[in-house]
Design a protein around this motif. Structure first.
Motif, mmCIF file in Angstrom:
data_model
loop_
_atom_site.group_PDB
_atom_site.id
_atom_site.type_symbol
_atom_site.label_atom_id
_atom_site.label_comp_id
_atom_site.label_asym_id
_atom_site.label_seq_id
_atom_site.Cartn_x
_atom_site.Cartn_y
_atom_site.Cartn_z
ATOM 1 N N GLY A 46 0.815 -1.204 0.000
ATOM 2 C CA GLY A 46 0.000 0.000 0.000
ATOM 3 C C GLY A 46 0.850 1.256 0.000
ATOM 4 N N SER A 47 0.314 2.296 -0.611
ATOM 5 C CA SER A 47 1.075 3.542 -0.701
ATOM 6 C C SER A 47 1.294 4.156 0.680
ATOM 7 C CB SER A 47 0.382 4.526 -1.634
ATOM 8 O OG SER A 47 -0.888 4.876 -1.139
ATOM 9 N N ARG A 48 0.370 3.959 1.592
ATOM 10 C CA ARG A 48 0.542 4.499 2.947
ATOM 11 C C ARG A 48 1.772 3.894 3.620
ATOM 12 N NH1 ARG A 48 -2.410 7.279 6.774
ATOM 13 N NH2 ARG A 48 -2.095 6.630 8.926
ATOM 14 N N VAL A 49 1.942 2.600 3.454
ATOM 15 C CA VAL A 49 3.101 1.911 4.027
ATOM 16 C C VAL A 49 4.388 2.433 3.378
ATOM 17 C CG1 VAL A 49 4.245 -0.321 4.255
ATOM 18 C CG2 VAL A 49 1.787 -0.143 4.631
ATOM 19 N N GLN A 50 4.364 2.611 2.054
ATOM 20 C CA GLN A 50 5.541 3.120 1.349
ATOM 21 C C GLN A 50 5.892 4.532 1.810
ATOM 22 O OE1 GLN A 50 3.958 2.479 -2.639
ATOM 23 N NE2 GLN A 50 5.714 1.148 -3.062
ATOM 24 N N VAL A 51 4.882 5.362 2.005
ATOM 25 C CA VAL A 51 5.107 6.736 2.473
ATOM 26 C C VAL A 51 5.745 6.719 3.852
ATOM 27 C CG1 VAL A 51 3.952 8.870 3.190
ATOM 28 C CG2 VAL A 51 3.300 7.764 1.038
ATOM 29 N N LEU A 52 5.225 5.897 4.760
ATOM 30 C CA LEU A 52 5.795 5.816 6.110
ATOM 31 C C LEU A 52 7.223 5.283 6.092
ATOM 32 C CD1 LEU A 52 2.690 4.572 8.121
ATOM 33 C CD2 LEU A 52 3.731 6.843 8.187
ATOM 34 N N GLN A 53 7.492 4.301 5.240
ATOM 35 C CA GLN A 53 8.851 3.763 5.125
ATOM 36 C C GLN A 53 9.810 4.831 4.610
ATOM 37 O OE1 GLN A 53 8.335 0.290 2.654
ATOM 38 N NE2 GLN A 53 8.114 -1.061 4.418
ATOM 39 N N SER A 65 -4.004 11.333 -5.579
ATOM 40 C CA SER A 65 -3.750 10.822 -6.923
ATOM 41 C C SER A 65 -2.627 9.776 -6.888
ATOM 42 C CB SER A 65 -3.357 11.970 -7.855
ATOM 43 O OG SER A 65 -2.795 11.476 -9.039
ATOM 44 N N PRO A 66 -2.897 8.542 -7.315
ATOM 45 C CA PRO A 66 -1.850 7.506 -7.289
ATOM 46 C C PRO A 66 -0.624 7.886 -8.123
ATOM 47 C CG PRO A 66 -3.993 6.508 -7.688
ATOM 48 C CD PRO A 66 -4.194 7.990 -7.744
ATOM 49 N N GLU A 67 -0.846 8.554 -9.250
ATOM 50 C CA GLU A 67 0.289 8.960 -10.095
ATOM 51 C C GLU A 67 1.153 9.989 -9.371
ATOM 52 O OE1 GLU A 67 -2.970 9.318 -11.286
ATOM 53 O OE2 GLU A 67 -2.984 7.384 -12.307
ATOM 54 N N GLN A 68 0.513 10.967 -8.730
ATOM 55 C CA GLN A 68 1.263 12.000 -8.009
ATOM 56 C C GLN A 68 1.969 11.398 -6.795
ATOM 57 O OE1 GLN A 68 1.824 14.887 -9.196
ATOM 58 N NE2 GLN A 68 2.899 15.762 -7.453
ATOM 59 N N ILE A 69 1.323 10.471 -6.109
ATOM 60 C CA ILE A 69 1.954 9.817 -4.960
ATOM 61 C C ILE A 69 3.191 9.052 -5.417
ATOM 62 C CG2 ILE A 69 1.654 7.993 -3.226
ATOM 63 C CD1 ILE A 69 -1.271 8.947 -2.973
ATOM 64 N N THR A 70 3.098 8.378 -6.555
ATOM 65 C CA THR A 70 4.238 7.641 -7.104
ATOM 66 C C THR A 70 5.386 8.595 -7.424
ATOM 67 O OG1 THR A 70 2.764 5.964 -8.015
ATOM 68 C CG2 THR A 70 4.975 6.071 -8.933
ATOM 69 N N LYS A 71 5.066 9.736 -8.030
ATOM 70 C CA LYS A 71 6.100 10.740 -8.345
ATOM 71 C C LYS A 71 6.761 11.259 -7.069
ATOM 72 C CE LYS A 71 4.150 12.606 -12.616
ATOM 73 N NZ LYS A 71 3.565 13.813 -13.245
ATOM 74 N N LEU A 72 5.947 11.550 -6.067
ATOM 75 C CA LEU A 72 6.490 12.064 -4.812
ATOM 76 C C LEU A 72 7.345 11.024 -4.093
ATOM 77 C CD1 LEU A 72 3.352 14.028 -3.577
ATOM 78 C CD2 LEU A 72 5.535 15.020 -4.292
ATOM 79 N N PHE A 108 6.305 16.491 3.866
ATOM 80 C CA PHE A 108 5.309 15.429 4.014
ATOM 81 C C PHE A 108 3.952 16.011 4.415
ATOM 82 C CE2 PHE A 108 8.793 12.570 3.618
ATOM 83 C CZ PHE A 108 8.243 11.364 3.227
ATOM 84 N N ARG A 109 3.970 17.014 5.296
ATOM 85 C CA ARG A 109 2.727 17.645 5.725
ATOM 86 C C ARG A 109 2.040 18.363 4.561
ATOM 87 N NH1 ARG A 109 4.908 20.475 9.756
ATOM 88 N NH2 ARG A 109 5.179 18.707 11.105
ATOM 89 N N SER A 110 2.806 18.999 3.684
ATOM 90 C CA SER A 110 2.213 19.758 2.583
ATOM 91 C C SER A 110 1.548 18.848 1.546
ATOM 92 C CB SER A 110 3.267 20.638 1.908
ATOM 93 O OG SER A 110 4.202 19.858 1.211
ATOM 94 N N HIS A 111 1.940 17.574 1.504
ATOM 95 C CA HIS A 111 1.351 16.630 0.543
ATOM 96 C C HIS A 111 0.486 15.578 1.234
ATOM 97 C CE1 HIS A 111 3.651 18.299 -2.742
ATOM 98 N NE2 HIS A 111 4.727 18.261 -1.973
ATOM 99 N N PHE A 112 0.097 15.861 2.474
ATOM 100 C CA PHE A 112 -0.654 14.903 3.277
ATOM 101 C C PHE A 112 -1.983 14.499 2.637
ATOM 102 C CE2 PHE A 112 -3.625 13.866 6.749
ATOM 103 C CZ PHE A 112 -2.947 12.803 7.305
ATOM 104 N N THR A 113 -2.657 15.443 1.974
ATOM 105 C CA THR A 113 -3.984 15.166 1.415
ATOM 106 C C THR A 113 -3.931 14.673 -0.021
ATOM 107 O OG1 THR A 113 -4.217 17.471 0.741
ATOM 108 C CG2 THR A 113 -5.100 16.854 2.915
#
Length: 105
Positions: A2-9, A48-55, A40-45
Motif C-alpha cells: 500500500g502507498s501508505r506503508v511506502q510513504v511511512l517507510q 492521486s496515485p500517479e502524483q503519490i508515485t512521483k512524490l 510530508f505535511r504539505s502533501h498529506f492530502t
C-alpha cells in the motif's frame, strides 16, 4: 504494498539518513527535520496515485543523494576544514591511464 506503508517507510528512511548524514550538527539536524516534516505535511492530502508515485520517487532520490553525496565538514581553524566521510560516500579510486585505448564498435 500500500502507498501508505511506502510513504511511512520513506519518511522513516529520510529521518534515519538525516541522523546519519548530519550527526553532531544540531542546526543541520533540526533544519533537515523541519524540511522533511513540512514536505510530508504539505502533501498529506494527496490522493492521486500517479502524483503519490512521483512524490515517492522524488523522496527516495533525495534520500540516496543525501546518503551518497553529502560529506560533513568541520572548521578546525580559520583555514582548515576537517572532513568526516562515511562509507557510503567513499568510492574505489580508479587509477589514471595515460594511454587510453579507443573502443571499437
Amino acid at each position: 504494498m500500500g502507498s501508505r506503508v511506502q510513504v511511512l517507510q520513506l519518511f522513516k528512511a529520510l529521518h534515519r539518513t538525516r541522523k546519519e548524514v548530519f550527526r553532531g550538527d544540531n542546526q543541520a539536524l533540526e533544519a533537515a527535520r523541519q524540511k522533511i516534516n513540512s514536505e510530508f505535511r504539505s502533501h498529506f492530502t494527496e490522493s492521486s496515485p500517479e502524483q503519490i508515485t512521483k512524490l515517492l520517487k522524488l523522496g527516495s532520490d533525495v534520500e540516496v543523494i543525501l546518503r551518497k553525496t553529502v560529506i560533513q565538514g568541520v572548521h578546525t581553524n580559520h583555514d582548515t576544514i576537517f572532513l568526516r566521510p562515511r562509507e557510503d560516500v567513499l568510492l574505489d579510486n580508479v587509477p589514471f591511464n595515460d594511454n587510453p585505448t579507443k573502443k571499437t564498435t
